[in-house]
Design an enzyme around this catalytic site. Structure first.
Site, PDB file in Angstrom:
ATOM      1  N   CYS A   1       0.852  -1.195   0.000  1.00 22.09           N
ATOM      2  CA  CYS A   1       0.000   0.000   0.000  1.00 22.09           C
ATOM      3  C   CYS A   1       0.888   1.246   0.000  1.00 22.09           C
ATOM      4  CB  CYS A   1      -0.907  -0.028   1.233  1.00 22.09           C
ATOM      5  SG  CYS A   1      -1.807   1.492   1.485  1.00 22.09           S
TER       6      CYS A   1
ATOM      7  N   CYS B   1      -0.129   3.967   2.424  1.00 22.54           N
ATOM      8  CA  CYS B   1       0.162   3.700   3.850  1.00 22.54           C
ATOM      9  C   CYS B   1       1.659   3.808   4.136  1.00 22.54           C
ATOM     10  CB  CYS B   1      -0.284   2.299   4.255  1.00 22.54           C
ATOM     11  SG  CYS B   1      -1.824   1.759   3.551  1.00 22.54           S
ATOM     12  N   ASP B   2       2.475   3.231   3.265  1.00 25.32           N
ATOM     13  CA  ASP B   2       3.890   3.039   3.588  1.00 25.32           C
ATOM     14  C   ASP B   2       4.846   3.881   2.749  1.00 25.32           C
ATOM     15  OD1 ASP B   2       3.176   1.108   5.465  1.00 25.32           O
ATOM     16  OD2 ASP B   2       3.071  -0.441   3.932  1.00 25.32           O
TER      17      ASP B   2
END
Ligand code: NAP
Length: 318
Positions: free
Chosen positions: A136, A139-140
């Site tokens: 993701c 997200c990261d």
């Protein structure tokens, strides 16, 4: 909420399909509960900018849209319980859902569980999650500020991830097994024009190269079989989704891809059980098609709850 209480409808999953079902059900006067394991939005909440959901002419981030959908459903009386569903008995009457917060029962169930990222299945892949391997970008991605990252895949997710990462990482290398992207055209020009995005066409990742954390990947040319090593700090795997249907396997008919076999009416192989959004068989998985499923599921559930009679249709169709 007592465990003996029987809801008219339980919606499993608080993504766009789930909260649209909850909105329609609550507005129809159905006693409605949404079971969500984490927070509203599902996959949509991880999307940095959604430009193809009508009504938001400047785009909207998925997290905000998810919160809006939840609040809208709750305004009409839908409730949310944050709970992980562990088991379902969908053949019982009422249907029973065992969760981390205890059992819940309902006369109808809308399965809106979406899916999770598909893995490449490489040796060490699981162990390197958080140490170079990610699924993701939203997200990261920030963990790779100023670093070199590889994105695998050629669909809309891979294209969107590569674009997002191009604004964070120093270099993005998109590895795809074909010679062109499958992603919609809207992504092509910005990706080709991004100065820090490179492409490795006709290539697959065959090996992860770790030294404690990921240091590179081995690539293979799908035509010549030639191998090469590509040093990188991060690998974002964006090769599609797999449906979250483990809990209903053996109870509901699934298609060859593991999705719930349900057509446009969202009806599954069990009466009173509906599949909405990415979890069902469908040709186009988008927020806009997920929300349509949520509305349809409630329409069909109303007919079911009324004993098979057609649900009342409002003159305006709203
Ligand atoms: P997808 O459309 O199924 O694309 C998956 C990509 O990964 C394909 O290019 C596929 O290659 C490649 N792939 C699959 N398995 C692979 C493997 N083992 N090794 C290497 N490559 C592999 O999946 P997605 O991009 O995650 O999108 C999922 C759904 O969400 C789609 O319906 C998509 O339209 C939607 N979505 C839409 C948007 C948007 O509209 N902006 C954004 C994100 C997602 P091949 O091309 O060779 O099959």
């Amino acid at each position: 909420m007592s465990s003996t209480h029987v809801f008219d409808m339980i919606v499993v999953g608080g993504g766009p399909a789930g909260y649209t079902a909850a909105l329609y059900a609550a507005r129809a006067g159905l006693d409605t509960l949404v079971l969500e394991k984490l927070s509203a939005g599902g996959q949509m909440a991880l999307t940095e900018e959604i430009d193809n959901y009508p009504g938001y002419e400047d785009g909207i981030d998925g997290f905000t849209l998810a919160e809006k959908m939840q609040r809208q459903a709750e305004r009409f009386g839908a409730r949310t319980e944050y709970a992980q569903v562990e088991r379902m008995d969908l053949t019982a009457e009422p249907k029973v859902l065992e969760t981390s917060e205890g059992p819940f029962a309902a006369r109808t169930v809308v399965l809106a569980t979406g899916g999770g990222p598909r893995e490449l299945g490489l040796a060490g892949e699981k162990a390197l999650v958080g140490r170079g391997v990610a699924y993701c970008a939203a997200c990261d991605g920030m963990r790779y500020k100023g670093r070199t990252v590889v994105v695998v895949g050629g669909g809309n997710s891979a294209a969107a991830d590569a674009l997002l990462l191009s604004r964070i990482a120093e270099k993005v290398i998109l590895v795809h097994r074909r010679d062109q992207l499958r992603a919609t055209k809207v992504y092509h020009a910005p990706l080709m024009q991004a100065e820090n995005v490179e492409f490795r066409w006709n290539s697959t990742v065959t090996e992860l190269l770790p030294e404690g954390k990921l240091t590179g990947v081995r690539l293979k040319d799908v035509h010549t079989g030639a191998e090469s090593i590509l040093p990188c700090d991060g690998l974002f795997i964006s090769v599609g989704r797999k449906p979250a249907t483990e809990l209903v396997r053996g109870q509901l008919e699934l298609d060859a891809g593991g999705y719930v076999a349900a057509g446009e009416t969202t009806e599954t192989s069990l009466p009173g059980v509906y599949a909405a959004g990415d979890v069902r068989t469908k040709p186009l998985r988008q927020v806009v098609t997920a929300v349509a499923d949520g509305a349809m599921a409630v329409h069909m559930a109303e007919e079911y709850l009324a004993g098979g009679a057609p649900a009342a249709r409002s003159p305006a169709g709203t």
